[in-house]
Design a protein around this motif. Sequence first.
Motif, PDB file in Angstrom:
ATOM      1  N   LEU A 167       0.751  -1.174  -0.243  1.00 16.08           N
ATOM      2  CA  LEU A 167      -0.272  -0.529  -0.201  1.00 16.08           C
ATOM      3  C   LEU A 167       0.819   1.223   0.136  1.00 16.08           C
ATOM      4  CD1 LEU A 167      -3.039  -1.133   2.616  1.00 16.08           C
ATOM      5  CD2 LEU A 167      -2.875  -1.443   0.594  1.00 16.08           C
ATOM      6  N   LYS A 168       0.679   2.083  -0.946  1.00 20.72           N
ATOM      7  CA  LYS A 168       1.031   3.669  -0.169  1.00 20.72           C
ATOM      8  C   LYS A 168       0.046   4.711   0.383  1.00 20.72           C
ATOM      9  CE  LYS A 168      -0.394   5.261  -5.166  1.00 20.72           C
ATOM     10  NZ  LYS A 168       0.087   5.850  -6.640  1.00 20.72           N
ATOM     11  N   ASP A 169       0.699   5.292   1.299  1.00 20.38           N
ATOM     12  CA  ASP A 169       0.276   6.246   2.109  1.00 20.38           C
ATOM     13  C   ASP A 169       0.016   7.292   1.721  1.00 20.38           C
ATOM     14  OD1 ASP A 169       2.021   7.629   2.736  1.00 20.38           O
ATOM     15  OD2 ASP A 169       1.609   6.516   5.991  1.00 20.38           O
ATOM     16  N   PHE A 170      -1.743   8.015   2.027  1.00 16.23           N
ATOM     17  CA  PHE A 170      -1.862   9.714   1.910  1.00 16.23           C
ATOM     18  C   PHE A 170      -0.970  10.854   2.600  1.00 16.23           C
ATOM     19  CE2 PHE A 170      -4.919  13.977   2.686  1.00 16.23           C
ATOM     20  CZ  PHE A 170      -4.972  13.610   1.569  1.00 16.23           C
ATOM     21  N   ALA A 171      -0.574  10.797   2.770  1.00  8.83           N
ATOM     22  CA  ALA A 171       0.121  11.788   4.644  1.00  8.83           C
ATOM     23  C   ALA A 171       1.111  12.314   3.371  1.00  8.83           C
ATOM     24  CB  ALA A 171       1.015  10.564   4.676  1.00  8.83           C
ATOM     25  N   LEU A 172       2.741  11.357   2.668  1.00  9.98           N
ATOM     26  CA  LEU A 172       3.420  12.144   1.685  1.00  9.98           C
ATOM     27  C   LEU A 172       3.392  13.114   0.766  1.00  9.98           C
ATOM     28  CD1 LEU A 172       6.326  12.090   1.538  1.00  9.98           C
ATOM     29  CD2 LEU A 172       6.402  10.126   0.745  1.00  9.98           C
ATOM     30  N   LEU A 212     -17.187   7.181  -3.542  1.00  7.89           N
ATOM     31  CA  LEU A 212     -16.804   7.320  -2.270  1.00  7.89           C
ATOM     32  C   LEU A 212     -17.300   9.158  -1.519  1.00  7.89           C
ATOM     33  CD1 LEU A 212     -14.797   5.402  -1.186  1.00  7.89           C
ATOM     34  CD2 LEU A 212     -16.761   4.371  -1.686  1.00  7.89           C
ATOM     35  N   GLY A 213     -17.280  10.210  -2.080  1.00  3.52           N
ATOM     36  CA  GLY A 213     -16.662  11.278  -1.872  1.00  3.52           C
ATOM     37  C   GLY A 213     -15.560  11.427  -0.576  1.00  3.52           C
ATOM     38  N   ILE A 214     -15.228  11.072  -0.320  1.00  2.00           N
ATOM     39  CA  ILE A 214     -14.155  11.222   0.903  1.00  2.00           C
ATOM     40  C   ILE A 214     -12.869  11.208   0.700  1.00  2.00           C
ATOM     41  CG2 ILE A 214     -15.503  10.782   2.021  1.00  2.00           C
ATOM     42  CD1 ILE A 214     -14.585   7.333   2.296  1.00  2.00           C
ATOM     43  N   VAL A 215     -12.261  11.115   0.886  1.00  2.00           N
ATOM     44  CA  VAL A 215     -10.143  11.082   1.279  1.00  2.00           C
ATOM     45  C   VAL A 215     -10.114   9.704   1.910  1.00  2.00           C
ATOM     46  CG1 VAL A 215      -7.979  11.330   1.020  1.00  2.00           C
ATOM     47  CG2 VAL A 215      -9.491  12.782   0.229  1.00  2.00           C
ATOM     48  N   VAL A 216      -9.191   8.319   1.087  1.00  2.32           N
ATOM     49  CA  VAL A 216      -8.781   7.649   1.942  1.00  2.32           C
ATOM     50  C   VAL A 216      -7.573   7.731   2.190  1.00  2.32           C
ATOM     51  CG1 VAL A 216     -10.666   5.999   0.642  1.00  2.32           C
ATOM     52  CG2 VAL A 216      -8.178   6.193   0.024  1.00  2.32           C
ATOM     53  N   ALA A 239      -7.075  14.698   5.999  1.00  2.00           N
ATOM     54  CA  ALA A 239      -7.710  15.334   4.387  1.00  2.00           C
ATOM     55  C   ALA A 239      -8.226  16.677   4.427  1.00  2.00           C
ATOM     56  CB  ALA A 239      -8.471  14.438   4.303  1.00  2.00           C
ATOM     57  N   ILE A 240      -8.752  17.032   5.618  1.00  2.00           N
ATOM     58  CA  ILE A 240      -9.323  18.908   5.572  1.00  2.00           C
ATOM     59  C   ILE A 240      -7.704  19.435   5.196  1.00  2.00           C
ATOM     60  CG2 ILE A 240      -9.863  20.588   7.102  1.00  2.00           C
ATOM     61  CD1 ILE A 240     -12.069  17.726   8.334  1.00  2.00           C
ATOM     62  N   GLU A 241      -6.429  19.027   6.054  1.00  5.88           N
ATOM     63  CA  GLU A 241      -6.305  19.514   6.257  1.00  5.88           C
ATOM     64  C   GLU A 241      -5.252  20.153   5.042  1.00  5.88           C
ATOM     65  OE1 GLU A 241      -1.466  19.593   8.502  1.00  5.88           O
ATOM     66  OE2 GLU A 241      -2.424  18.505   8.855  1.00  5.88           O
ATOM     67  N   ALA A 242      -5.023  18.739   3.959  1.00  9.35           N
ATOM     68  CA  ALA A 242      -4.423  18.407   2.440  1.00  9.35           C
ATOM     69  C   ALA A 242      -4.831  19.978   1.624  1.00  9.35           C
ATOM     70  CB  ALA A 242      -4.646  16.969   1.891  1.00  9.35           C
ATOM     71  N   MET A 243      -6.474  20.096   1.846  1.00  7.19           N
ATOM     72  CA  MET A 243      -7.512  21.197   1.319  1.00  7.19           C
ATOM     73  C   MET A 243      -6.534  22.379   1.420  1.00  7.19           C
ATOM     74  SD  MET A 243      -8.626  18.613  -0.499  1.00  7.19           S
ATOM     75  CE  MET A 243      -7.559  17.151  -0.393  1.00  7.19           C
ATOM     76  N   TRP A 244      -6.373  22.528   2.456  1.00 10.38           N
ATOM     77  CA  TRP A 244      -6.124  24.290   2.396  1.00 10.38           C
ATOM     78  C   TRP A 244      -4.622  24.032   1.742  1.00 10.38           C
ATOM     79  CZ3 TRP A 244      -1.508  26.351   4.892  1.00 10.38           C
ATOM     80  CH2 TRP A 244      -1.067  25.611   6.129  1.00 10.38           C
ATOM     81  N   PHE A 245      -3.823  23.174   2.252  1.00  8.19           N
ATOM     82  CA  PHE A 245      -2.667  22.909   1.088  1.00  8.19           C
ATOM     83  C   PHE A 245      -2.879  22.780  -0.167  1.00  8.19           C
ATOM     84  CE2 PHE A 245       0.112  19.971   4.722  1.00  8.19           C
ATOM     85  CZ  PHE A 245      -0.500  21.284   5.350  1.00  8.19           C
TER      86      PHE A 245
END
Length: 390
Positions: A167-172, A212-216, A239-245
Amino acid sequence: MDFKELASSYKKELFGSVLPFWLDNSLDMEDGGYFTCLDQKGKVFDSDKFIWLQARQVWLFSMLYNKVEKKQEWLDCAIHGAKFLASNGHDGNYNWYFSLNKEGKPLIEPYNIFSYTFATMAFGQLYKATGNEEYAHVAKSTWEVILAKSSNPKGKWSKAHAGTRELKDFALPMILCNLALEIEFLLEPTVLHETIEKCIYEVMNVFYRPELGIVVENVTKDGQLSDSFEGRLVNPGHAIEAMWFIMDLGVRLNRPELVQKANEVALKMINYGWDEQYGGIVYFKDRLGYPPQQLEHDQKLWWVHLEALITTLKGYKLTGSEESLEWFKKLHKYTWDRFPDTANGEWFGYLNRQGEVLLPLKGGKWKGCFHVPRGLYQCWQLLEELSQDK
């Protein structure tokens, strides 16, 4: 809503409560660096030093020096931490440890890529403050290591067995969206452009799932959903934090459609994570509604709510979305009613589902001098701008 008055309250909290708490209690004048494990009143309860929290504090005080006021106390605080990090934080090849003991001896190996990303942020911002080329060298060298490790961030310290469920993750990609802009002045334009475009694609087209309408949080290496604990995991705050980035990148690239999409995704994630019974945004959810494996899944955390405040306010300012403004008002009330410690300064980090203080600490292994002051700074600036727009 009186934006001017609100701006004043965020500013007052930042400079009158939060920054003094860290300046008075966190500096280790004997061995260097900062203490982050501070109890409710600021007393040190553990002296281990976590690299990403050390670096975040260097970044925070450097950023304030660069953007608010050339205050010597802030610069001195940043340099104090940077000297400790440069001497002790990595193995000599800019592989940054996860934690050190009080004296600066390594405790946990460099398995965590976020030690690297925040070290890059810290030394980049401090270079901007001082012009010291040694700091630029640390930031650029670490950036190169991050890029080299990006396809396998944990490397030999990964616990996953190769070939079964990779798996790869969203954080990076999420953090690289922010980091690329943070050190833009140190990067070649081609590298900057390639990094930004790749990260935007990953965040908005791989981890955000329109079906899905969401970030996994995790997908397979080829970008598919995985029906597993990790594959079903949703972290609304992330996901919310990423959106202001992403909004910041949309502004930087003059792509209003990207700003608009990021705001829409942020609103979906706030609605998805909001606890209708007790209020606040939960920490983790399972996208199929199964019990999450994280026992802290229904806690309400400081950083999630601060990032949501930034995101909704930025979304309103940039898009005019009334829904964003209404969420900001709702989040502001929830957050300010529960997290600030008016008696001792700074903010609590961990509430139970009902919104009661679960742990009275002000800092620890995961909470340091970062989300609270950055969130207050960002909201103060946005509110000032909104007050001038009216």
